[in-house]
Motif scaffolding. Structure first.
Motif, mmCIF file in Angstrom:
data_model
loop_
_atom_site.group_PDB
_atom_site.id
_atom_site.type_symbol
_atom_site.label_atom_id
_atom_site.label_comp_id
_atom_site.label_asym_id
_atom_site.label_seq_id
_atom_site.Cartn_x
_atom_site.Cartn_y
_atom_site.Cartn_z
ATOM 1 N N TYR A 251 0.840 -1.191 0.000
ATOM 2 C CA TYR A 251 0.000 0.000 0.000
ATOM 3 C C TYR A 251 0.877 1.243 0.000
ATOM 4 O O TYR A 251 1.791 1.359 0.806
ATOM 5 C CB TYR A 251 -0.909 -0.022 1.237
ATOM 6 N N ASP A 252 0.623 2.149 -0.924
ATOM 7 C CA ASP A 252 1.368 3.404 -0.995
ATOM 8 C C ASP A 252 0.645 4.425 -0.114
ATOM 9 O O ASP A 252 -0.437 4.889 -0.456
ATOM 10 C CB ASP A 252 1.437 3.900 -2.436
ATOM 11 N N ASN A 253 1.233 4.741 1.033
ATOM 12 C CA ASN A 253 0.583 5.678 1.954
ATOM 13 C C ASN A 253 1.168 7.086 1.864
ATOM 14 O O ASN A 253 0.926 7.912 2.738
ATOM 15 C CB ASN A 253 0.632 5.152 3.392
ATOM 16 N N GLU A 254 1.922 7.364 0.802
ATOM 17 C CA GLU A 254 2.471 8.709 0.595
ATOM 18 C C GLU A 254 1.329 9.713 0.442
ATOM 19 O O GLU A 254 0.354 9.460 -0.260
ATOM 20 C CB GLU A 254 3.360 8.714 -0.659
ATOM 21 N N THR B 167 -0.897 10.543 2.586
ATOM 22 C CA THR B 167 -2.129 10.160 3.281
ATOM 23 C C THR B 167 -1.838 10.040 4.770
ATOM 24 O O THR B 167 -0.686 9.930 5.192
ATOM 25 C CB THR B 167 -2.695 8.816 2.779
ATOM 26 N N GLY B 168 -2.880 10.050 5.563
ATOM 27 C CA GLY B 168 -2.708 9.888 7.000
ATOM 28 C C GLY B 168 -4.054 9.795 7.680
ATOM 29 O O GLY B 168 -5.095 9.652 7.024
ATOM 30 N N SER C 120 -9.729 10.320 7.996
ATOM 31 C CA SER C 120 -8.740 9.917 6.998
ATOM 32 C C SER C 120 -8.388 11.172 6.199
ATOM 33 O O SER C 120 -9.286 11.908 5.776
ATOM 34 C CB SER C 120 -9.354 8.855 6.090
ATOM 35 N N SER D 281 -5.811 13.138 3.116
ATOM 36 C CA SER D 281 -4.859 13.033 2.018
ATOM 37 C C SER D 281 -4.599 14.436 1.479
ATOM 38 O O SER D 281 -5.414 15.346 1.664
ATOM 39 C CB SER D 281 -5.363 12.112 0.905
#
Length: 135
Positions: free
Chosen positions: A4-7, A9-10, A112, A114
């Motif tokens: 999963y690319d969580n760049e 995001t948080g 959530s 982004s």
């Protein structure tokens, strides 16, 4: 194995153990920044103090104002300082932040988030090519 690319995001959780102790401004390189000192506690229960800077104003999107069901619940433009340039000055990167109210598997509310660079946002919203339209 899929990764999963969580760049960019948080997530944000409901905080009950922090207090804004002081809030004000700091001028740096001729620009006024909004800042705060926030008190919370470390894992040993000892108070800790963090210096925080506002990155931008957010607005709440009311249900009737949303463009689609996927529109964020909260959002706005934010400026994040980037690494120093060769001249020694710090430049900011401008992003669009979106936040969506969610519920965890443990029935806890969270948000959530982004971000997209403003340049990415503008590229996505390019005007359609109307050159073929006869009027």
């Amino acid at each position: 194995e899929k990764q999963y690319d969580n760049e960019k995001t948080g997530f944000l959780w409901h905080e009950t153990d922090s207090t804004v102790m002081r809030k004000g401004t700091l001028t740096l390189d001729g620009k006024k920044h909004y800042v705060a000192i926030v008190e919370s506690h470390n894992s040993d229960g000892q108070p800790k103090y963090e210096f925080m800077m506002s990155l931008g104003l957010l607005h709440i999107n009311q249900e009737h104002e949303k463009v689609s069901a996927n529109s964020p619940d909260i959002g706005g433009a934010i400026s994040i300082p980037s690494s120093s340039s060769s001249s020694g000055s710090t430049e900011a990167r401008v992003f669009k932040l979106g936040g969506w109210k969610k519920m965890s598997k443990n029935n806890q509310e969270y948000t959530s988030i982004s971000i997209k660079e403003k340049e990415e946002e503008q590229q996505v919203r390019k005007e359609p090519d109307m050159s073929h339209v006869p009027f």
